[in-house]
Design an enzyme around this catalytic site. Structure first.
Site, PDB file in Angstrom:
ATOM      1  N   MET A  48     -11.604  -5.811   5.239  1.00  0.00           N
ATOM      2  CA  MET A  48     -10.819  -4.870   6.056  1.00  0.00           C
ATOM      3  C   MET A  48     -10.543  -5.517   7.409  1.00  0.00           C
ATOM      4  O   MET A  48     -11.471  -5.897   8.123  1.00  0.00           O
ATOM      5  CB  MET A  48     -11.591  -3.571   6.281  1.00  0.00           C
ATOM      6  CG  MET A  48     -11.666  -2.610   5.115  1.00  0.00           C
ATOM      7  SD  MET A  48     -10.087  -2.105   4.386  1.00  0.00           S
ATOM      8  CE  MET A  48      -9.166  -1.501   5.802  1.00  0.00           C
ATOM      9  N   ASP A  64      -6.772  -6.506   4.127  1.00  0.00           N
ATOM     10  CA  ASP A  64      -6.136  -5.189   4.185  1.00  0.00           C
ATOM     11  C   ASP A  64      -6.135  -4.670   5.611  1.00  0.00           C
ATOM     12  O   ASP A  64      -7.188  -4.391   6.176  1.00  0.00           O
ATOM     13  CB  ASP A  64      -6.913  -4.239   3.257  1.00  0.00           C
ATOM     14  CG  ASP A  64      -6.290  -2.860   3.146  1.00  0.00           C
ATOM     15  OD1 ASP A  64      -5.257  -2.597   3.789  1.00  0.00           O
ATOM     16  OD2 ASP A  64      -6.866  -2.036   2.410  1.00  0.00           O
ATOM     17  N   SER A 101       0.846  -1.194   0.000  1.00  0.00           N
ATOM     18  CA  SER A 101       0.000   0.000   0.000  1.00  0.00           C
ATOM     19  C   SER A 101       0.876   1.236   0.000  1.00  0.00           C
ATOM     20  O   SER A 101       1.643   1.464   0.941  1.00  0.00           O
ATOM     21  CB  SER A 101      -0.893   0.021   1.245  1.00  0.00           C
ATOM     22  OG  SER A 101      -1.391   1.338   1.434  1.00  0.00           O
ATOM     23  N   GLY A 106      -2.729   3.720   8.055  1.00  0.00           N
ATOM     24  CA  GLY A 106      -1.809   2.590   8.062  1.00  0.00           C
ATOM     25  C   GLY A 106      -1.310   2.347   9.475  1.00  0.00           C
ATOM     26  O   GLY A 106      -1.533   3.143  10.386  1.00  0.00           O
ATOM     27  N   GLY A 120      -8.703   3.977   7.259  1.00  0.00           N
ATOM     28  CA  GLY A 120      -8.360   5.377   7.495  1.00  0.00           C
ATOM     29  C   GLY A 120      -6.881   5.623   7.717  1.00  0.00           C
ATOM     30  O   GLY A 120      -6.381   6.684   7.373  1.00  0.00           O
ATOM     31  N   GLY A 124      -2.876  -4.363   8.885  1.00  0.00           N
ATOM     32  CA  GLY A 124      -2.152  -5.095   9.923  1.00  0.00           C
ATOM     33  C   GLY A 124      -1.593  -6.435   9.477  1.00  0.00           C
ATOM     34  O   GLY A 124      -1.357  -7.310  10.313  1.00  0.00           O
ATOM     35  N   MET A 148     -12.023   4.685  -0.315  1.00  0.00           N
ATOM     36  CA  MET A 148     -12.661   4.901   1.002  1.00  0.00           C
ATOM     37  C   MET A 148     -13.305   6.279   0.955  1.00  0.00           C
ATOM     38  O   MET A 148     -12.905   7.212   1.659  1.00  0.00           O
ATOM     39  CB  MET A 148     -11.586   4.793   2.105  1.00  0.00           C
ATOM     40  CG  MET A 148     -11.117   3.355   2.309  1.00  0.00           C
ATOM     41  SD  MET A 148      -9.559   3.252   3.208  1.00  0.00           S
ATOM     42  CE  MET A 148      -8.416   3.439   1.844  1.00  0.00           C
ATOM     43  N   ASP A 157      -4.641   3.712  -1.711  1.00  0.00           N
ATOM     44  CA  ASP A 157      -5.688   4.029  -0.743  1.00  0.00           C
ATOM     45  C   ASP A 157      -6.185   5.455  -0.936  1.00  0.00           C
ATOM     46  O   ASP A 157      -5.445   6.412  -0.738  1.00  0.00           O
ATOM     47  CB  ASP A 157      -5.141   3.860   0.676  1.00  0.00           C
ATOM     48  CG  ASP A 157      -4.982   2.397   1.043  1.00  0.00           C
ATOM     49  OD1 ASP A 157      -5.965   1.646   0.907  1.00  0.00           O
ATOM     50  OD2 ASP A 157      -3.876   2.006   1.457  1.00  0.00           O
ATOM     51  N   HIS A 192      -8.379   1.388  -3.907  1.00  0.00           N
ATOM     52  CA  HIS A 192      -9.293   1.146  -2.787  1.00  0.00           C
ATOM     53  C   HIS A 192      -9.939   2.476  -2.423  1.00  0.00           C
ATOM     54  O   HIS A 192      -9.303   3.339  -1.814  1.00  0.00           O
ATOM     55  CB  HIS A 192      -8.461   0.567  -1.618  1.00  0.00           C
ATOM     56  CG  HIS A 192      -9.229   0.335  -0.365  1.00  0.00           C
ATOM     57  ND1 HIS A 192      -8.613   0.060   0.842  1.00  0.00           N
ATOM     58  CD2 HIS A 192     -10.563   0.322  -0.107  1.00  0.00           C
ATOM     59  CE1 HIS A 192      -9.525  -0.094   1.780  1.00  0.00           C
ATOM     60  NE2 HIS A 192     -10.724   0.062   1.236  1.00  0.00           N
ATOM     61  N   MET A 214      -8.796   8.307   0.276  1.00  0.00           N
ATOM     62  CA  MET A 214      -9.584   8.672   1.464  1.00  0.00           C
ATOM     63  C   MET A 214     -10.089  10.104   1.334  1.00  0.00           C
ATOM     64  O   MET A 214      -9.366  10.971   0.832  1.00  0.00           O
ATOM     65  CB  MET A 214      -8.710   8.565   2.708  1.00  0.00           C
ATOM     66  CG  MET A 214      -8.085   7.200   2.899  1.00  0.00           C
ATOM     67  SD  MET A 214      -6.989   7.208   4.323  1.00  0.00           S
ATOM     68  CE  MET A 214      -6.419   5.508   4.302  1.00  0.00           C
ATOM     69  N   HIS A 266      -1.244  -1.218  -4.357  1.00  0.00           N
ATOM     70  CA  HIS A 266      -2.501  -0.865  -3.681  1.00  0.00           C
ATOM     71  C   HIS A 266      -2.524   0.639  -3.393  1.00  0.00           C
ATOM     72  O   HIS A 266      -1.603   1.174  -2.771  1.00  0.00           O
ATOM     73  CB  HIS A 266      -2.595  -1.673  -2.389  1.00  0.00           C
ATOM     74  CG  HIS A 266      -3.890  -1.526  -1.656  1.00  0.00           C
ATOM     75  ND1 HIS A 266      -5.026  -2.230  -1.982  1.00  0.00           N
ATOM     76  CD2 HIS A 266      -4.236  -0.755  -0.585  1.00  0.00           C
ATOM     77  CE1 HIS A 266      -6.013  -1.917  -1.149  1.00  0.00           C
ATOM     78  NE2 HIS A 266      -5.559  -1.010  -0.299  1.00  0.00           N
TER      79      HIS A 266
HETATM   80  C1  DX5 Z   1      -6.201   1.449   5.732  1.00  0.00           C
HETATM   81  C2  DX5 Z   1      -5.758   1.150   4.318  1.00  0.00           C
HETATM   82  C3  DX5 Z   1      -4.675   0.148   4.234  1.00  0.00           C
HETATM   83  C4  DX5 Z   1      -3.408   0.526   4.948  1.00  0.00           C
HETATM   84  C5  DX5 Z   1      -2.694  -0.720   5.336  1.00  0.00           C
HETATM   85  O1  DX5 Z   1      -7.288   2.288   5.702  1.00  0.00           O
HETATM   86  O2  DX5 Z   1      -6.850   0.674   3.553  1.00  0.00           O
HETATM   87  O3  DX5 Z   1      -4.414  -0.214   2.887  1.00  0.00           O
HETATM   88  O4  DX5 Z   1      -2.572   1.362   4.205  1.00  0.00           O
HETATM   89  O5  DX5 Z   1      -1.590  -0.379   6.096  1.00  0.00           O
HETATM   90  P1  DX5 Z   1      -0.916  -1.413   7.098  1.00  0.00           P
HETATM   91  O6  DX5 Z   1      -0.442  -2.569   6.283  1.00  0.00           O
HETATM   92  O7  DX5 Z   1       0.201  -0.611   7.694  1.00  0.00           O
HETATM   93  O8  DX5 Z   1      -1.963  -1.811   8.097  1.00  0.00           O
HETATM   94 ZN    ZN Z   2      -6.439  -0.234   1.481  1.00  0.00          ZN
END
Ligand code: DX5
Ligand code: ZN
Length: 226
Positions: free
Chosen positions: A140, A176, A11, A147, A145, A178, A71, A38, A69, A40, A36
């Protein structure tokens, strides 16, 4: 028993945006199958990240699959812009609007692969009646929101349920949030085959480390058979 291919999707939310092109090239050369992205909006999720302009900017940098992705709510008005920018898969959240079926049709009308993401509190059953219109399910495993959050263990059961719902259909099952070398094997055993990794790949933002980290994730997951 045949093995299910494992794909790693770093990501770019955790990339160094001042050197984004270099970061993308490093994960591409480092063996990532999917990039990936993200997106937002500060409304659907409590953070603001990037838009179609960045997808356009990275499109010439890599031939790898770009997985957007969204959001954001509403999502539908922005689907054409992300398609034109060069997304390969566009994923909307099931919670982002009342007309999921329409959103999926809008994505496929752009000639793109259609994904649906579900938040930790959303049951897999919301996908039952649109399963024929889906190319990717994104479970998820953190609240979207940010990382760097901790994996929510209840997500494992949702991955199992999503795998059961998919059955023999050619639908990707992405997880996606953790994802680490510690939990990726369990996630693969539960049925996931596409693994988003932000912190696990980009922590420290040293491109010389990315290939090793991607390989470590893949190795930790890939002993799995299905
Ligand atoms: C969270 C994102 C993820 C995030 C994952 O809202 O959708 O893609 O960047 O980051 P890690 O791998 O650090 O949890
Ligand atoms: Zn994501």
């Amino acid at each position: 028993m045949s093995s299910r291919p494992i794909r790693i999707a770093p990501s770019i939310l955790s990339a160094d945006f001042a050197r984004l092109g270099e970061e993308i090239r490093a994960i591409d050369l480092g063996g990532a199958e999917v990039i990936h992205v993200d997106v937002m909006d500060g409304h659907f999720v409590p953070n603001i990240s990037i838009g179609p302009l960045i997808v356009s900017a990275i499109r010439p940098v890599t031939a790898k699959h770009i997985d957007v992705h969204l959001m954001i709510a509403p999502a539908d008005p922005y689907i054409p812009a992300f398609a034109r920018a060069g997304a390969d898969t566009i994923t909307v959240h099931a919670e982002a609007g009342p007309h999921l079926h329409r959103s999926l049709q809008a994505i496929r009308a752009e000639g793109k692969r259609a994904g649906v993401a579900i938040n930790p509190a959303t049951p897999v059953s919301v996908l039952e009646h649109v399963i024929g219109d889906i190319d990717l399910i994104l479970v998820m495993s953190v609240n979207p929101g940010f990382g760097g959050q901790n994996f929510i263990p209840e997500s494992l059961d949702k991955i199992r349920r999503a795998r059961a719902l998919i059955g023999g259909r050619p639908i990707d099952l992405e997880v996606d949030g953790g994802v680490t070398t510690q939990n990726i094997r369990e996630l693969a055993l539960a049925g996931a085959d596409l693994f988003v990794a932000g912190t696990s790949v980009f922590k420290g933002n040293d491109p010389s480390t990315y290939a090793g980290r991607i390989a470590a994730l893949r190795n930790a997951a890939s002993t799995v058979t299905a």
